[in-house]
Write a protein that holds these residues in place. Structure first.
Motif, PDB file in Angstrom:
ATOM      1  N   ARG A   7       0.874  -1.179   0.000  1.00  7.98           N
ATOM      2  CA  ARG A   7       0.000   0.000   0.000  1.00  7.98           C
ATOM      3  C   ARG A   7       0.906   1.223   0.000  1.00  7.98           C
ATOM      4  N   ILE A   8       0.671   2.128  -0.959  1.00  4.41           N
ATOM      5  CA  ILE A   8       1.482   3.332  -1.072  1.00  4.41           C
ATOM      6  C   ILE A   8       0.565   4.540  -0.980  1.00  4.41           C
ATOM      7  N   LEU A   9       0.853   5.416  -0.035  1.00  4.67           N
ATOM      8  CA  LEU A   9       0.113   6.662   0.112  1.00  4.67           C
ATOM      9  C   LEU A   9       1.086   7.794  -0.168  1.00  4.67           C
ATOM     10  N   SER A  10       0.844   8.525  -1.257  1.00  2.00           N
ATOM     11  CA  SER A  10       1.704   9.644  -1.665  1.00  2.00           C
ATOM     12  C   SER A  10       0.945  10.944  -1.487  1.00  2.00           C
ATOM     13  N   THR A  11       1.567  11.902  -0.832  1.00  2.88           N
ATOM     14  CA  THR A  11       0.955  13.217  -0.633  1.00  2.88           C
ATOM     15  C   THR A  11       1.881  14.273  -1.216  1.00  2.88           C
ATOM     16  N   SER A  21      -3.518  13.739  -2.025  1.00  5.16           N
ATOM     17  CA  SER A  21      -3.026  12.399  -1.716  1.00  5.16           C
ATOM     18  C   SER A  21      -3.564  11.380  -2.706  1.00  5.16           C
ATOM     19  N   GLU A  23      -3.670   7.043  -3.118  1.00  6.39           N
ATOM     20  CA  GLU A  23      -3.373   5.741  -2.529  1.00  6.39           C
ATOM     21  C   GLU A  23      -3.386   4.690  -3.625  1.00  6.39           C
ATOM     22  N   GLN A  24      -2.359   3.836  -3.624  1.00  3.66           N
ATOM     23  CA  GLN A  24      -2.269   2.761  -4.600  1.00  3.66           C
ATOM     24  C   GLN A  24      -1.986   1.462  -3.866  1.00  3.66           C
ATOM     25  N   ARG A  25      -2.506   0.351  -4.429  1.00  7.35           N
ATOM     26  CA  ARG A  25      -2.279  -0.970  -3.840  1.00  7.35           C
ATOM     27  C   ARG A  25      -1.776  -1.920  -4.924  1.00  7.35           C
ATOM     28  N   SER A  47      -1.418   4.168 -11.996  1.00  6.02           N
ATOM     29  CA  SER A  47      -0.223   4.930 -11.639  1.00  6.02           C
ATOM     30  C   SER A  47       0.292   5.753 -12.816  1.00  6.02           C
ATOM     31  N   ARG A 113       6.797  -0.505   7.491  1.00  8.91           N
ATOM     32  CA  ARG A 113       6.366   0.861   7.161  1.00  8.91           C
ATOM     33  C   ARG A 113       7.599   1.670   6.798  1.00  8.91           C
ATOM     34  N   GLU A 135       3.535   0.696   2.936  1.00  7.35           N
ATOM     35  CA  GLU A 135       3.274  -0.396   3.877  1.00  7.35           C
ATOM     36  C   GLU A 135       3.360  -1.710   3.124  1.00  7.35           C
TER      37      GLU A 135
END
Length: 144
Positions: A7-11, A21, A23-25, A47, A113, A135
């Motif tokens: 899980r990637i959260l980019s802000t 933000s 969120e990608q999985r 993406s 993390r 994560e």
């Protein structure tokens, strides 16, 4: 190789704008070799990097993101480190500079993390303040 869920959260906070933000999985694989962890996964259409394989390599002090395929890029994060790189697409080449202000990697309750905060510069001009949270956890659903 261990199957993992990522899980990637980019802000992104560009000057004069509100933070955004994404969120990608992904599903990928993870291994440990020579004192470093490696996670590999294939980018998707969401993406904008479809056809690219991404490798995230890390230890306690450093995180490196490598992209190979339709996009070629190597980005290194280490607190206080200034990374100069070139982001290559089939259409253009973009010089980037990354200045890492915060980096923290830890493993707790079965989840890795990786937290990174940095300023991204396009050429010499600041593009924005960035935060990435990655994560990684074992994918227990594989093969069921």
């Amino acid at each position: 190789m261990q199957a993992v869920k990522i899980r990637i959260l980019s802000t992104t906070k560009e000057a004069g704008s509100t933070a955004q933000s994404i969120e990608q999985r992904y599903k990928g694989t993870m291994t440990y070799k020579n004192g470093k962890y490696y996670v590999m996964y294939k980018e998707d259409a969401q993406s904008g990097l479809e056809g690219t394989k991404t490798t995230v390599k890390w230890n306690q002090e450093r995180v490196i993101i490598l992209r190979n395929g339709t996009v070629e890029h190597r980005q290194e994060f280490c607190r206080g480190y200034l990374d100069r790189s070139v982001y290559k697409t089939p259409y253009l080449t973009i010089p980037l500079t990354t200045e890492t202000s915060y980096l923290y990697t830890y493993f707790r309750e079965g989840v890795w993390r990786l937290e990174v905060e940095y300023t991204l510069y396009h050429g010499d001009a600041p593009y924005g303040e960035m935060q990435i949270l990655i994560e990684i956890e074992e994918d227990t659903e594989v093969g069921h």
